[in-house]
Design an enzyme around this catalytic site. Structure first.
Site, short mmCIF file in Angstrom:
data_model
loop_
_atom_site.label_atom_id
_atom_site.label_comp_id
_atom_site.label_asym_id
_atom_site.label_seq_id
_atom_site.Cartn_x
_atom_site.Cartn_y
_atom_site.Cartn_z
N HIS A 100 0.83 33.90 -14.96
CA HIS A 100 0.23 34.86 -15.90
C HIS A 100 1.19 34.90 -17.09
CE1 HIS A 100 -1.04 36.57 -11.96
NE2 HIS A 100 -2.15 36.91 -12.58
N ASP A 103 4.15 37.04 -16.50
CA ASP A 103 5.14 36.59 -15.50
C ASP A 103 6.22 35.77 -16.20
OD1 ASP A 103 3.29 37.43 -13.56
OD2 ASP A 103 2.45 35.42 -13.40
N HIS A 270 -9.38 36.53 -0.57
CA HIS A 270 -10.50 37.15 -1.30
C HIS A 270 -11.80 36.86 -0.58
CE1 HIS A 270 -8.16 37.01 -5.41
NE2 HIS A 270 -7.51 37.68 -4.46
N ASP A 306 -5.65 42.97 0.46
CA ASP A 306 -5.24 41.61 0.11
C ASP A 306 -3.75 41.45 0.41
OD1 ASP A 306 -5.43 39.12 -1.00
OD2 ASP A 306 -5.50 39.80 -3.09
N ASP A 308 -2.09 38.74 0.97
CA ASP A 308 -1.48 37.57 0.31
C ASP A 308 -0.38 36.92 1.15
OD1 ASP A 308 -2.92 37.42 -2.12
OD2 ASP A 308 -1.67 38.95 -3.05
C1 XUL Z 1 -5.03 38.93 -7.24
C2 XUL Z 1 -4.92 37.49 -7.50
C3 XUL Z 1 -4.34 37.10 -8.81
C4 XUL Z 1 -4.96 35.90 -9.41
C5 XUL Z 1 -4.49 35.58 -10.80
O1 XUL Z 1 -5.64 39.24 -6.03
O2 XUL Z 1 -5.24 36.69 -6.66
O3 XUL Z 1 -2.97 36.95 -8.64
O4 XUL Z 1 -4.74 34.77 -8.63
O5 XUL Z 1 -4.63 36.63 -11.67
CO CO Z 2 -5.24 34.60 -6.64
#
Ligand code: XUL
Ligand code: CO
Length: 440
Positions: A100, A103, A270, A306, A308
């Site tokens: 991003h 970042d 997701h 999420d 992650d």
């Molecule tokens: C958030 C997510 C983000 C995107 C990029 O859930 O996955 O980090 O990958 O904005």
């Molecule tokens: Co993502």
């Protein structure tokens, strides 16, 4: 520029019998699987946000990992982050990164200053790329963290916020092009609603499409010929996110005529938040010609958000890579680890253990997926199951030769059809899958 990870050398492939945790057991970058090397098939990418910036902060507590990279000044830290990221990529043989805008370089007092500082960092990255050959998989703009985006960016009720987001995205596309990125992502974390009582959903979706159209027009005008991606997610942070899942996004893209320029960036966790499997989302994308890139992670089945996590579920990775191979492999896309080490895994070595776990999982997934294809039992079963569409009445339906009148005549003559049915053999196929997986 010093070394950040002293004591950790280049992670090498040591094979499945290695007990050294700092080696790859399954990822052998130069080994050919399915006609390409593993590095070409997997196109691993580091995510600048979790790996370089994520310190374990959550709603209940401050960070546990030090991601200051030895610098307290934001500009010096942004530069040190670049050095540390390139060291991680080099040591792990990761050839791509995703970012991003914020970042890479944070926000400063004004948009103009923020842009200038971002230019300084991207200049530095370009230099490092020239020295190392590392590439950018995709870039994106962080249009969700600042308070100005509390009601959305492209879907904000404020036209001023829309304009600000457009300016930010313009700059992020320029940065992506400058870094040679082959993708540009839209993830709409705040593009949705909390309540329809205050929301003009029709206008918000029209505006989102307007923003994306402007991004395509501008990107193409400055030489971006990679893929634009939408990364579907049903919720979190917003209660309802417009890019709910791949099928919903396809309808949106087609409605607004954006389907020629966009593909999907499918994220595993997701998919599961949308109550789909990871494979389902990939299949919908593949069947519609929208398969693009992947954010690889996994959720926790007991948690509804999420998480992650770095992927370690080999079964899911195998089914994912099966879809990737069936889609013809990656072109502009790749496997980005949008994954973060757990809050308790706070040491610098944990970054390496996490990536090794994720990369080995997908290396195993690739090996198994290629074996599924070579083995052929599953593909043959599916082909046989649909054989009635290759000849006779099935072929006539597909060829458009018959309508309701002819089908009624056929059904009346044929009588009861239950004898045409065969078993779905789910358990047998799951057993074949286990047989393929565990006979590697
Ligand atoms: C958030 C997510 C983000 C995107 C990029 O859930 O996955 O980090 O990958 O904005
Ligand atoms: Co993502």
């Amino acid at each position: 520029m010093g070394e950040f990870f002293k004591g950790i050398g280049k992670i090498r492939y040591a094979g499945k019998n290695s007990t050294d945790p700092l080696t790859f057991k399954y990822y052998d970058p130069d080994e050919v699987i399915g006609g390409k090397t593993m590095r070409e098939q997997l196109r691993f990418a580091l995510s600048w946000w979790h790996t370089m910036g994520g310190d374990g902060t959550d709603m209940f507590g401050v960070g546990t990992a030090d991601k200051s990279w030895g610098e307290s000044d934001p500009a010096a830290r942004a530069k040190a982050k670049v050095d540390a990221a390139f060291e991680i990529m080099d040591k792990l043989s990761i050839e791509f990164f995703c970012f991003h805008d914020r970042d890479l370089s944070p926000e400063y007092g004004s948009l103009a200053e923020t842009n200038d500082r971002l230019d300084e960092i991207t200049d530095y990255i370009v230099k490092k790329q020239a020295e190392t050959g590392m590439k950018c998989l995709w870039g994106t703009a962080k249009c969700f963290d600042h308070p100005r985006y509390m009601h959305g960016a492209g879907t904000s009720p404020s036209a001023d916020v829309f304009a600000y987001a457009a300016a930010q995205i313009k700059k992020a596309i320029e940065a992506t092009v400058k870094l040679g990125g082959s993708g540009y992502v839209f993830w709409g974390g705040r593009e949705g609603y909390e309540t329809l009582l205050n929301t003009n959903m029709g206008l918000e979706l029209d505006n989102m499409a307007r923003l994306m159209r402007m991004a395509v027009e501008y990107g193409r005008s400055i030489g971006f010929n990679g893929d634009f991606y939408i990364e579907p997610k049903p919720k979190e942070p917003t209660k309802h996110q417009y890019d709910f899942d791949t099928a919903t996004v396809l309808g949106f893209l087609r409605k607004y005529g954006l389907d020629k320029d966009f593909k999907m960036n499918i994220e595993a966790n997701h998919a599961t938040l949308a109550q789909h499997t990871f494979q389902h989302e990939l299949r919908v994308a593949r069947d519609n010609g929208f398969f693009g890139s992947i954010d690889a992670n996994q959720g926790d089945p007991l948690l509804g958000w999420d998480t992650d996590q770095f992927p370690t579920n080999v079964y899911d990775a195998a089914l994912c890579m099966y879809e990737v191979l069936k889609a013809g492999g990656f072109t502009n896309g790749g496997l980005n680890f949008d994954s973060k080490a757990r809050r308790g895994s706070f040491t610098p070595e944990d970054i390496f253990h996490s990536y090794i776990a994720g990369m080995d999982t997908f290396a195993l997934g690739l090996r198994i997926a290629q074996k599924m294809i070579d083995d052929g039992r599953i593909d043959k079963f599916v082909a046989d199951r649909y054989a009635s569409w290759n000849t006779g009445i099935g072929k006539d339906i597909i060829d458009g030769k018959v309508g309701f009148a002819e089908l009624e005549k056929y059904a009346l003559e044929k009588g009861e059809v239950t004898s045409s049915l065969t078993s779905g053999r789910q358990e047998m196929l799951e057993s074949i899958m286990n047989n393929i997986m565990f006979s590697l």
